[in-house]
Design an enzyme around this catalytic site. Sequence first.
Site, PDB file in Angstrom:
ATOM      1  N   ASP A 114      -6.903  47.496  49.492  1.00 10.76           N
ATOM      2  CA  ASP A 114      -7.113  48.278  50.743  1.00 10.76           C
ATOM      3  C   ASP A 114      -7.217  47.484  52.024  1.00 10.76           C
ATOM      4  O   ASP A 114      -7.515  47.720  53.074  1.00 10.76           O
ATOM      5  CB  ASP A 114      -8.324  49.111  50.727  1.00 10.76           C
ATOM      6  CG  ASP A 114      -9.551  48.184  50.434  1.00 10.76           C
ATOM      7  OD1 ASP A 114      -9.531  47.245  49.589  1.00 10.76           O
ATOM      8  OD2 ASP A 114     -10.712  48.481  50.929  1.00 10.76           O
ATOM      9  N   HIS A 115      -6.689  46.086  51.958  1.00  8.58           N
ATOM     10  CA  HIS A 115      -6.706  45.234  52.940  1.00  8.58           C
ATOM     11  C   HIS A 115      -5.020  44.682  53.264  1.00  8.58           C
ATOM     12  O   HIS A 115      -4.902  44.121  54.328  1.00  8.58           O
ATOM     13  CB  HIS A 115      -7.773  43.993  52.835  1.00  8.58           C
ATOM     14  CG  HIS A 115      -9.189  44.654  53.116  1.00  8.58           C
ATOM     15  ND1 HIS A 115      -9.935  44.559  54.143  1.00  8.58           N
ATOM     16  CD2 HIS A 115      -9.850  45.352  51.997  1.00  8.58           C
ATOM     17  CE1 HIS A 115     -11.012  45.373  53.881  1.00  8.58           C
ATOM     18  NE2 HIS A 115     -11.068  45.725  52.611  1.00  8.58           N
TER      19      HIS A 115
ATOM     20  N   HIS B 295      -7.474  42.154  48.641  1.00  6.79           N
ATOM     21  CA  HIS B 295      -7.716  43.511  48.029  1.00  6.79           C
ATOM     22  C   HIS B 295      -6.818  44.539  48.529  1.00  6.79           C
ATOM     23  O   HIS B 295      -6.499  44.134  49.670  1.00  6.79           O
ATOM     24  CB  HIS B 295      -9.172  43.949  48.043  1.00  6.79           C
ATOM     25  CG  HIS B 295     -10.331  43.445  47.401  1.00  6.79           C
ATOM     26  ND1 HIS B 295     -11.513  43.573  47.649  1.00  6.79           N
ATOM     27  CD2 HIS B 295     -10.082  42.787  46.056  1.00  6.79           C
ATOM     28  CE1 HIS B 295     -12.177  42.894  46.800  1.00  6.79           C
ATOM     29  NE2 HIS B 295     -11.321  42.377  45.701  1.00  6.79           N
TER      30      HIS B 295
ATOM     31  N   HIS C 298      -8.581  39.333  53.289  1.00  2.15           N
ATOM     32  CA  HIS C 298      -8.763  38.907  51.889  1.00  2.15           C
ATOM     33  C   HIS C 298      -7.537  39.835  50.808  1.00  2.15           C
ATOM     34  O   HIS C 298      -6.830  40.553  51.587  1.00  2.15           O
ATOM     35  CB  HIS C 298     -10.071  39.285  51.246  1.00  2.15           C
ATOM     36  CG  HIS C 298     -10.441  40.477  51.233  1.00  2.15           C
ATOM     37  ND1 HIS C 298     -10.795  41.353  52.356  1.00  2.15           N
ATOM     38  CD2 HIS C 298     -10.954  41.493  50.146  1.00  2.15           C
ATOM     39  CE1 HIS C 298     -11.169  42.366  52.076  1.00  2.15           C
ATOM     40  NE2 HIS C 298     -11.477  42.432  50.723  1.00  2.15           N
TER      41      HIS C 298
ATOM     42  N   HIS D 115     -17.501  37.989  48.598  1.00  2.27           N
ATOM     43  CA  HIS D 115     -16.629  39.263  48.261  1.00  2.27           C
ATOM     44  C   HIS D 115     -15.530  39.009  47.441  1.00  2.27           C
ATOM     45  O   HIS D 115     -15.254  39.422  46.143  1.00  2.27           O
ATOM     46  CB  HIS D 115     -16.616  40.015  49.385  1.00  2.27           C
ATOM     47  CG  HIS D 115     -15.715  41.388  49.114  1.00  2.27           C
ATOM     48  ND1 HIS D 115     -16.432  42.415  48.482  1.00  2.27           N
ATOM     49  CD2 HIS D 115     -14.336  41.955  49.525  1.00  2.27           C
ATOM     50  CE1 HIS D 115     -15.389  43.384  48.416  1.00  2.27           C
ATOM     51  NE2 HIS D 115     -14.294  43.155  49.125  1.00  2.27           N
TER      52      HIS D 115
ATOM     53  N   HIS E 104     -15.177  48.917  56.783  1.00  5.97           N
ATOM     54  CA  HIS E 104     -15.536  50.080  56.195  1.00  5.97           C
ATOM     55  C   HIS E 104     -16.511  50.884  56.773  1.00  5.97           C
ATOM     56  O   HIS E 104     -17.176  50.230  57.484  1.00  5.97           O
ATOM     57  CB  HIS E 104     -15.951  49.994  54.501  1.00  5.97           C
ATOM     58  CG  HIS E 104     -14.822  49.518  53.924  1.00  5.97           C
ATOM     59  ND1 HIS E 104     -14.124  50.221  53.169  1.00  5.97           N
ATOM     60  CD2 HIS E 104     -14.537  48.248  53.434  1.00  5.97           C
ATOM     61  CE1 HIS E 104     -13.189  49.741  52.490  1.00  5.97           C
ATOM     62  NE2 HIS E 104     -13.232  48.358  52.619  1.00  5.97           N
TER      63      HIS E 104
ATOM     64  N   ASP F  53     -14.723  42.526  54.529  1.00  5.13           N
ATOM     65  CA  ASP F  53     -15.697  43.110  53.723  1.00  5.13           C
ATOM     66  C   ASP F  53     -16.701  41.978  53.372  1.00  5.13           C
ATOM     67  O   ASP F  53     -17.437  42.218  52.483  1.00  5.13           O
ATOM     68  CB  ASP F  53     -15.220  43.664  52.202  1.00  5.13           C
ATOM     69  CG  ASP F  53     -14.085  44.728  52.270  1.00  5.13           C
ATOM     70  OD1 ASP F  53     -13.902  45.386  53.444  1.00  5.13           O
ATOM     71  OD2 ASP F  53     -13.481  45.025  51.374  1.00  5.13           O
TER      72      ASP F  53
HETATM   73 FE    FE Z   1     -12.372  46.868  51.463  1.00  3.43          FE
HETATM   74 ZN    ZN Z   2     -12.460  44.475  49.748  1.00  4.85          ZN
END
Ligand code: FE
Ligand code: ZN
Length: 253
Positions: A60-61, A58, A56, A113, A170, A132
Amino acid sequence: MTLTVHQFPCLSDNYGFLVRDEATGKTACIDTPDAAAILRELEDLGWDLDLILNTHWHPDHAGGNLDIKAITGCTIVGPAEVTRIAPLDREVAGGDTVQLGETTFQVIESGGHTMGHIAFFDAADRIAFVGDTLFALGCGRLFEGTPEQMWDSLQRLAALPDETRVYCAHEYTASNARFALSVDDGDAVKARAADIFAARERGEWTVPTTIGLEKATNPFLRAPALAGRVGAAGEPDARAFAAVRSAKDSFQG
Ligand code: FE
Ligand code: ZN
């Protein structure tokens, strides 16, 4: 077909994953939480990167996509939403497949998400990368999608074989366990929570998990059975899920 998974912690609580198709040496990175950390791991392993697979958009991805591509020249594959932050070489959606040497990843639509979230499933090795969407004893927050959409996504993942190893993005498991105990007083969740607290005390990772373990203990997958505990008795499954999700959103554990 054998896929080797190299897992390492990065950022505050993310996991990075490098995977290698042993038949051909082709290598992929699942999401790019931290470009420097991923490039360092590649160098330590002596692996050349062929592919980035994004779950996805985001940061942090997908935030490391550009830096990693600039250095490795890899191909980037992901859901269309990733183009909000970086270009893709190939857009994929649920039902598509992605090849890494002799390993085939099925793309599973797992929105909720984020709207366009996807998961990658290697059926031959029974390995799933779920970003996530599904966590050990948890699930992702609904930043973009509806509870119905997320419930459907979780059901698609729950339908994978029980022994499937589930690589979540995570390490949230200890706090997820505290919430799980607040809505489920069954022996299975109590025993698992005790194992998790002990593992985290020892500094061990709780990822990967398995589909079978999550079906038995994850309060989000078990939402219909827990509906009475969250004020959703008699409601449709997706409404029970929504009630568990909002209880977690306001849980002070
Ligand atoms: Fe994440
Ligand atoms: Zn995420």
